[in-house]
Design a protein around this motif. Structure first.
Motif, PDB file in Angstrom:
ATOM      1  N   LEU A 397      41.370  38.420  36.996  1.00 31.13           N
ATOM      2  CA  LEU A 397      42.279  39.534  37.269  1.00 31.13           C
ATOM      3  C   LEU A 397      41.738  40.289  38.473  1.00 31.13           C
ATOM      4  CD1 LEU A 397      44.790  41.206  36.391  1.00 31.13           C
ATOM      5  CD2 LEU A 397      43.188  42.702  35.160  1.00 31.13           C
ATOM      6  N   ILE A 398      42.533  40.363  39.536  1.00 23.62           N
ATOM      7  CA  ILE A 398      42.134  41.089  40.730  1.00 23.62           C
ATOM      8  C   ILE A 398      42.572  42.539  40.594  1.00 23.62           C
ATOM      9  CG2 ILE A 398      42.362  41.261  43.237  1.00 23.62           C
ATOM     10  CD1 ILE A 398      43.035  38.246  43.234  1.00 23.62           C
ATOM     11  N   LEU A 399      41.627  43.450  40.704  1.00 17.23           N
ATOM     12  CA  LEU A 399      41.902  44.883  40.655  1.00 17.23           C
ATOM     13  C   LEU A 399      42.113  45.332  42.098  1.00 17.23           C
ATOM     14  CD1 LEU A 399      38.950  45.730  38.249  1.00 17.23           C
ATOM     15  CD2 LEU A 399      41.312  45.199  37.594  1.00 17.23           C
ATOM     16  N   ASP A 400      43.367  45.464  42.497  1.00 15.44           N
ATOM     17  CA  ASP A 400      43.701  45.695  43.894  1.00 15.44           C
ATOM     18  C   ASP A 400      43.462  47.151  44.273  1.00 15.44           C
ATOM     19  OD1 ASP A 400      44.660  45.652  46.440  1.00 15.44           O
ATOM     20  OD2 ASP A 400      46.745  45.232  45.907  1.00 15.44           O
ATOM     21  N   GLY A 401      42.390  47.382  45.022  1.00 17.59           N
ATOM     22  CA  GLY A 401      42.076  48.742  45.443  1.00 17.59           C
ATOM     23  C   GLY A 401      42.808  49.194  46.681  1.00 17.59           C
ATOM     24  N   LEU A 402      43.670  48.336  47.233  1.00 17.73           N
ATOM     25  CA  LEU A 402      44.351  48.651  48.489  1.00 17.73           C
ATOM     26  C   LEU A 402      45.871  48.672  48.347  1.00 17.73           C
ATOM     27  CD1 LEU A 402      42.152  46.391  50.798  1.00 17.73           C
ATOM     28  CD2 LEU A 402      41.985  48.871  50.518  1.00 17.73           C
ATOM     29  N   SER A 403      46.377  48.638  47.130  1.00 23.51           N
ATOM     30  CA  SER A 403      47.821  48.532  46.903  1.00 23.51           C
ATOM     31  C   SER A 403      48.619  49.615  47.605  1.00 23.51           C
ATOM     32  CB  SER A 403      48.126  48.589  45.398  1.00 23.51           C
ATOM     33  OG  SER A 403      47.591  47.495  44.718  1.00 23.51           O
ATOM     34  N   ASP A 404      48.082  50.840  47.621  1.00 30.51           N
ATOM     35  CA  ASP A 404      48.842  51.963  48.178  1.00 30.51           C
ATOM     36  C   ASP A 404      48.312  52.414  49.530  1.00 30.51           C
ATOM     37  OD1 ASP A 404      46.454  52.944  47.190  1.00 30.51           O
ATOM     38  OD2 ASP A 404      47.308  54.774  46.371  1.00 30.51           O
ATOM     39  N   ARG A 405      47.389  51.664  50.110  1.00 26.78           N
ATOM     40  CA  ARG A 405      46.764  52.112  51.361  1.00 26.78           C
ATOM     41  C   ARG A 405      47.443  51.529  52.599  1.00 26.78           C
ATOM     42  NH1 ARG A 405      40.422  53.224  52.345  1.00 26.78           N
ATOM     43  NH2 ARG A 405      40.493  53.711  54.564  1.00 26.78           N
ATOM     44  N   TYR A 406      47.797  50.260  52.543  1.00 26.55           N
ATOM     45  CA  TYR A 406      48.346  49.586  53.717  1.00 26.55           C
ATOM     46  C   TYR A 406      49.784  49.155  53.481  1.00 26.55           C
ATOM     47  CZ  TYR A 406      43.422  49.439  55.019  1.00 26.55           C
ATOM     48  OH  TYR A 406      42.128  49.783  55.321  1.00 26.55           O
ATOM     49  N   ASN A 407      50.464  48.807  54.560  1.00 20.97           N
ATOM     50  CA  ASN A 407      51.838  48.330  54.493  1.00 20.97           C
ATOM     51  C   ASN A 407      51.886  46.816  54.669  1.00 20.97           C
ATOM     52  OD1 ASN A 407      52.822  50.986  54.197  1.00 20.97           O
ATOM     53  ND2 ASN A 407      52.811  51.298  56.415  1.00 20.97           N
ATOM     54  N   ARG A 408      53.074  46.259  54.443  1.00 18.18           N
ATOM     55  CA  ARG A 408      53.329  44.823  54.623  1.00 18.18           C
ATOM     56  C   ARG A 408      52.340  43.964  53.830  1.00 18.18           C
ATOM     57  NH1 ARG A 408      54.044  47.410  59.305  1.00 18.18           N
ATOM     58  NH2 ARG A 408      51.936  46.970  60.036  1.00 18.18           N
ATOM     59  N   LEU A 409      52.153  44.326  52.578  1.00 15.73           N
ATOM     60  CA  LEU A 409      51.255  43.574  51.704  1.00 15.73           C
ATOM     61  C   LEU A 409      52.046  42.561  50.891  1.00 15.73           C
ATOM     62  CD1 LEU A 409      49.055  46.509  50.322  1.00 15.73           C
ATOM     63  CD2 LEU A 409      48.477  44.928  52.168  1.00 15.73           C
ATOM     64  N   ASP A 410      51.550  41.345  50.823  1.00 14.69           N
ATOM     65  CA  ASP A 410      52.122  40.310  49.959  1.00 14.69           C
ATOM     66  C   ASP A 410      50.973  39.742  49.149  1.00 14.69           C
ATOM     67  OD1 ASP A 410      53.147  38.005  48.760  1.00 14.69           O
ATOM     68  OD2 ASP A 410      54.506  37.593  50.427  1.00 14.69           O
ATOM     69  N   ARG A 411      50.787  40.275  47.951  1.00 13.01           N
ATOM     70  CA  ARG A 411      49.625  39.902  47.136  1.00 13.01           C
ATOM     71  C   ARG A 411      49.722  38.472  46.614  1.00 13.01           C
ATOM     72  NH1 ARG A 411      46.702  42.478  49.787  1.00 13.01           N
ATOM     73  NH2 ARG A 411      45.538  44.160  48.858  1.00 13.01           N
ATOM     74  N   GLU A 412      50.932  37.997  46.359  1.00 12.99           N
ATOM     75  CA  GLU A 412      51.082  36.621  45.892  1.00 12.99           C
ATOM     76  C   GLU A 412      50.652  35.634  46.979  1.00 12.99           C
ATOM     77  OE1 GLU A 412      52.967  39.182  43.208  1.00 12.99           O
ATOM     78  OE2 GLU A 412      53.281  39.058  45.375  1.00 12.99           O
ATOM     79  N   ALA A 413      51.076  35.902  48.219  1.00 14.11           N
ATOM     80  CA  ALA A 413      50.675  35.026  49.321  1.00 14.11           C
ATOM     81  C   ALA A 413      49.187  35.168  49.617  1.00 14.11           C
ATOM     82  CB  ALA A 413      51.497  35.357  50.571  1.00 14.11           C
ATOM     83  N   ARG A 414      48.695  36.386  49.577  1.00 11.01           N
ATOM     84  CA  ARG A 414      47.284  36.641  49.918  1.00 11.01           C
ATOM     85  C   ARG A 414      46.347  35.971  48.931  1.00 11.01           C
ATOM     86  NH1 ARG A 414      42.732  36.987  50.523  1.00 11.01           N
ATOM     87  NH2 ARG A 414      41.406  38.654  51.347  1.00 11.01           N
ATOM     88  N   TRP A 415      46.695  36.009  47.648  1.00  9.91           N
ATOM     89  CA  TRP A 415      45.791  35.520  46.613  1.00  9.91           C
ATOM     90  C   TRP A 415      46.315  34.290  45.885  1.00  9.91           C
ATOM     91  CZ3 TRP A 415      45.660  41.322  45.336  1.00  9.91           C
ATOM     92  CH2 TRP A 415      44.679  41.962  46.109  1.00  9.91           C
ATOM     93  N   GLY A 416      47.326  33.648  46.447  1.00 13.66           N
ATOM     94  CA  GLY A 416      47.789  32.376  45.901  1.00 13.66           C
ATOM     95  C   GLY A 416      48.336  32.449  44.495  1.00 13.66           C
ATOM     96  N   GLY A 417      48.932  33.564  44.135  1.00 10.29           N
ATOM     97  CA  GLY A 417      49.507  33.700  42.804  1.00 10.29           C
ATOM     98  C   GLY A 417      48.527  34.090  41.724  1.00 10.29           C
ATOM     99  N   THR A 418      47.289  34.435  42.090  1.00 12.31           N
ATOM    100  CA  THR A 418      46.310  34.893  41.099  1.00 12.31           C
ATOM    101  C   THR A 418      46.777  36.210  40.478  1.00 12.31           C
ATOM    102  OG1 THR A 418      44.515  33.879  42.363  1.00 12.31           O
ATOM    103  CG2 THR A 418      43.903  35.566  40.747  1.00 12.31           C
ATOM    104  N   PRO A 419      46.675  36.365  39.163  1.00 16.14           N
ATOM    105  CA  PRO A 419      47.090  37.626  38.535  1.00 16.14           C
ATOM    106  C   PRO A 419      46.327  38.816  39.118  1.00 16.14           C
ATOM    107  CG  PRO A 419      46.742  35.937  36.872  1.00 16.14           C
ATOM    108  CD  PRO A 419      46.236  35.370  38.161  1.00 16.14           C
ATOM    109  N   TYR A 420      47.048  39.909  39.325  1.00 18.18           N
ATOM    110  CA  TYR A 420      46.407  41.099  39.883  1.00 18.18           C
ATOM    111  C   TYR A 420      46.988  42.353  39.247  1.00 18.18           C
ATOM    112  CZ  TYR A 420      50.504  42.171  42.783  1.00 18.18           C
ATOM    113  OH  TYR A 420      51.763  42.496  43.207  1.00 18.18           O
ATOM    114  N   ALA A 421      46.250  43.445  39.396  1.00 16.85           N
ATOM    115  CA  ALA A 421      46.696  44.756  38.929  1.00 16.85           C
ATOM    116  C   ALA A 421      46.880  45.657  40.138  1.00 16.85           C
ATOM    117  CB  ALA A 421      45.672  45.360  37.967  1.00 16.85           C
ATOM    118  N   MET A 422      48.021  46.340  40.213  1.00 17.75           N
ATOM    119  CA  MET A 422      48.247  47.285  41.299  1.00 17.75           C
ATOM    120  C   MET A 422      47.370  48.502  41.076  1.00 17.75           C
ATOM    121  SD  MET A 422      51.706  49.237  42.585  1.00 17.75           S
ATOM    122  CE  MET A 422      51.290  50.886  41.998  1.00 17.75           C
ATOM    123  N   GLY A 423      46.494  48.778  42.045  1.00 18.87           N
ATOM    124  CA  GLY A 423      45.533  49.854  41.866  1.00 18.87           C
ATOM    125  C   GLY A 423      45.696  50.974  42.863  1.00 18.87           C
ATOM    126  N   THR A 424      44.984  52.048  42.617  1.00 16.60           N
ATOM    127  CA  THR A 424      44.931  53.167  43.556  1.00 16.60           C
ATOM    128  C   THR A 424      43.523  53.735  43.604  1.00 16.60           C
ATOM    129  OG1 THR A 424      45.819  55.342  44.138  1.00 16.60           O
ATOM    130  CG2 THR A 424      45.626  54.847  41.790  1.00 16.60           C
TER     131      THR A 424
END
Length: 763
Positions: A397-424
């Motif tokens: 499980l990827i704990l995404d510490g950058l979900s709300d910091r940057y724009n144009r994010l595609d977490r599925e493409a970036r991490w190949g579909g690995t499960p993640y949590a939207m973080g702040t």
């Protein structure tokens, strides 16, 4: 400090007093007459004893559970009203589901776990009773004697299975010397707000300390290698070692006992204690002591020498990991989730095959805890594609510490579909600044969860320090439980009403101003607001206190100024709650902090014009602002340096140890580390905060020294004195002066005095 009672459910940490070889025999169930394996080549560690408790696993559901721990939480949080709630285990319900129903004075909450029952209580308080138990501050004193009924039964289910909380830095920046009761309060609040996975860092040094003694290191060597509690967060991240030590074995045992109680508290509520996993951190000289071991020097982190990384492909890695997990199990029990971030912030791979290393790390975890979930921080370039390629990502499980910091994010493409949590991470270092990119949260959570290929599986509440921003905490944790879109305007209006226990036009207007200002910042570069110039290292061109913080205002300052006027106008009947007092002090503090950005350019202009009279007038205003800032923050318990320092000193057995821990606590707020770290690593003032005592003793004294040098320069028509600020700050960090641990003064009168000296909004 009094010893914390040891958990009764597992082997006591008192086993730590046994010699290592004998302890190894006991753990392995070996006949004492059999020779113990050599420290350099330890035998595989035996499985956990049957009496060691297991944390809840997402794939398993109990037939029933004890509601006693949840009832205990209600008695702590709602002592006058706990008896009006009936808590009913509902294991036939879907996971993470609660139902609230009932008549006046008799509210029934059904839920799938103890924590989910408490989330149902939290929903009831928020939506039916109109009361808030925030982090910090509450309005429960405004509740009627008989709680209102529920018009019709309401059922809510979490929209994501993982609701994770606490940054790796939380222990260092929120309070490394907290009591069990303080940690317990934190857990109570997290359960009330729907969190089900909580990082447990307290005492995490102890498994290292015990396991590495099996591998040829003496207790003394390890006590020097392990940092003092305030800096241990970064040691666990493999960024530094040793600073603030040496630690005592007594302190490590006490912290391990405390961490075990925290983990048990979570388990009792059906929450998952997320424990640190082992990924290869070793002390100096490990390879020289173990034939065939390969270590990679990790280089520098912000002026610190990082600990070495043991290549997980080394044969000894599996043995050391097994010893680590065995020692951890002996104290903390088992869990279903472990936290690891190899190569965090610039770690060096050397000749290590990262893909193979990641696989070895996961295999070692599973050898001790079959099928356990690996939680990794999404930060900078991590996790890399190489790491992801080496593991079973269905158990990551990827704990995404950058979900709300940057724009144009595609977490599925970036991490190949690995499960993640939207973080702040809306708070860095425990800054007292308010605000967050809340509109980004509400927009992205729903959009990311509902996209066709979504890998979003959770939320991750990751401020670097907690307990500073109750509105942000409430809103972010609400996301996972709201069935539809969140209307921010309505949410903040409702928050204002429950925050002070009654709807009020002035409170609503205040929070609407705060919503439009500091709580409506946008993504692109930052996830937190700017900090104060009062806390900045003195300079006429200062743009922020922390090197890594925003350099300018991220919203219109008038919004906070107008909010302060509205909060001051809240009627006296609503001013008695701790929530109102905290918010009033915090808003007055923020209005003053914002004004520092107006004053400093004027001071610079006066100096450059060589206008000594004007310079003295303006610096007098600055000093008056600092005095008012110190006074208003001194009226609320959450802004007191004295509490922070007293907690550190309480853990020392003698004067020398007390002084050492006070230095640990002071340095993290100021110099952070040694000169190379403070200056070369730009970490001085990273954890700046506007606290009473800290403002008067460090920040105001620093500016006084600077302003005196400017005046002298104008009088003598010379260049200002070159001041060694690190030496100044290090001298402060070495002090042992005492400060009040209890608030003083009338918050309303002191906040009104702040408003009186600030220009009106728009002026």
């Amino acid at each position: 400090m009094p010893r914390v009672p040891r958990p009764r459910t597992r082997r006591s940490v008192a086993l730590a007093t046994l010699p290592t070889a004998l302890l190894t025999l006991i753990l392995a169930g070996t006949n004492p007459g059999t020779a113990a394996p050599a420290a350099a080549a330890p035998a595989p560690v035996s499985p956990a004893r049957a009496d060691v408790r297991q944390g809840p696993h997402p794939a398993t559901r109990p037939h029933t559970f004890d509601t006693g721990p949840a009832r205990d939480v209600l008695r702590r949080l709602l002592p006058r009203h706990a008896g009006q709630f009936t808590l009913v285990p509902d294991t036939s319900a879907e996971a993470d589901t609660f139902t609230v129903s009932g008549t006046p004075g008799a509210v029934t909450v059904r839920g799938s776990t103890g924590a989910t029952l408490l989330t149902g209580v939290g929903w009831y308080l928020q939506h039916i009773a109109g009361a808030d138990i925030g982090w910090p501050g509450d309005s429960i004193g405004m509740l009627p004697a008989t709680l209102p009924g529920v018009p019709a039964p309401v059922t809510r289910s979490a929209r994501v299975p993982h609701r994770y909380a606490l940054n790796d830095t939380d222990d260092g920046y929120s309070g490394p010397y907290r009591t069990f009761e303080e940690h317990q309060r934190q857990i109570d609040l997290l359960a009330l707000h729907g969190v089900n996975e909580v990082f447990v860092q307290t005492g995490a040094e102890y498994p290292y300390y015990r396991a590495l003694q099996r591998f040829g290191y003496s207790a003394g060597e390890l006590r020097k290698w392990i940092p003092a509690p305030g800096h241990q967060s970064w040691w666990l991240l493999q960024n530094l070692s040793g600073f603030g030590g040496p630690v005592t074995e007594r302190l490590m045992r006490e912290r391990a006992d405390l961490g075990a109680r925290i983990a048990d508290q979570l388990r009792g509520l059906g929450m998952t204690p997320v424990l640190p996993g082992y990924f290869g951190t070793v002390p100096p000289g490990f390879a020289a002591r173990h034939q065939g071991a390969t270590t990679v020097a990790q280089g520098d982190w912000a002026g610190f020498d990082r600990p070495d990384w043991l290549d997980p492909a080394s044969p000894v890695f599996g043995d050391l990991a097994a010893a680590y997990y065995d020692e951890q199990r002996a104290v903390f029990g088992d869990s279903a989730m472990y936290r690891m971030s190899p190569l965090h912030e610039g770690g060096r791979t050397g000749s290590v095959d990262v893909r193979a290393a990641a696989g070895a790390i996961q295999r070692a975890l599973w050898a001790a805890h079959p099928g356990a979930l690996w939680a990794v921080l999404g930060w900078q370039d991590d996790p890399t594609k190489e790491l992801l390629a080496g593991v079973d990502t269905s158990k990551l499980l990827i704990l995404d510490g950058l979900s709300d910091r940057y724009n144009r994010l595609d977490r599925e493409a970036r991490w190949g579909g690995t499960p993640y949590a939207m973080g702040t991470i809306y708070n860095f270092g425990g800054h007292t600044t308010i605000g967050a990119n809340t509109s980004v949260w509400t927009d992205r959570f729903r959009a990311w969860r509902d996209k066709p290929d979504s890998a979003l599986r959770g939320t991750a509440y990751l401020p670097e320090a907690t307990g500073t921003n109750p509105a942000a905490f409430d809103l972010f944790t609400d996301l996972a439980w709201e069935p539809g879109p969140v209307d921010q305007r309505k949410w903040f209006a409702d928050f204002a009403a429950r925050r002070y226990g009654r709807p009020d036009a002035h409170a609503a207007a205040a929070w609407e101003e705060l919503r439009k200002g500091p709580y409506s910042t946008s993504s692109g570069l930052w996830s937190e607001s700017q900090d104060s110039l009062f806390t900045a290292r003195p300079s006429l061109t200062a743009t922020g206190a922390a090197h890594w913080s925003p350099k300018s205002m991220r919203y219109q300052a008038d919004s906070v100024r107008r909010a302060l006027d509205q909060l001051l106008a809240v009627p006296p009947a609503l001013r008695s709650s701790s929530a109102y007092r905290f918010d009033l002090v915090d808003t007055a503090r923020q209005a003053l902090a914002n004004h520092s950005r107006v004053l400093l350019p004027k001071i610079r202009a006066a100096y450059e014009a060589k206008d000594l009279t004007r310079l003295r007038q303006l610096t007098a205003q600055w000093r008056d602002g600092e005095r008012k800032l110190d006074a208003v923050t001194g009226s609320d318990p959450h802004f007191l340096l004295g509490r922070w320092l007293a907690a550190a000193r309480s853990h020392g057995a003698d004067r020398a140890e007390q002084d050492r821990y006070e230095y640990d606590a002071r340095s993290i707020l100021s110099v952070w580390g040694r000169r190379s770290t403070s200056e070369g690593g730009f970490l001085h003032d990273y954890a700046n905060r506007e606290w009473s005592g800290l403002v008067s003793e460090l920040y105001a004294a620093r500016w006084d020294r600077y302003f005196a040098s400017l005046e002298e320069a104008l009088v003598k028509r010379a260049a200002p004195e070159a001041i060694d600020w690190h030496a100044f700050e290090e001298a402060w960090a070495r002090r042992t002066t005492r400060h009040p641990s209890s608030p003083s003064g009338d918050p309303h009168a002191l906040a009104a005095a702040v408003a009186a000296v600030l220009p009106k909004a728009g002026a």
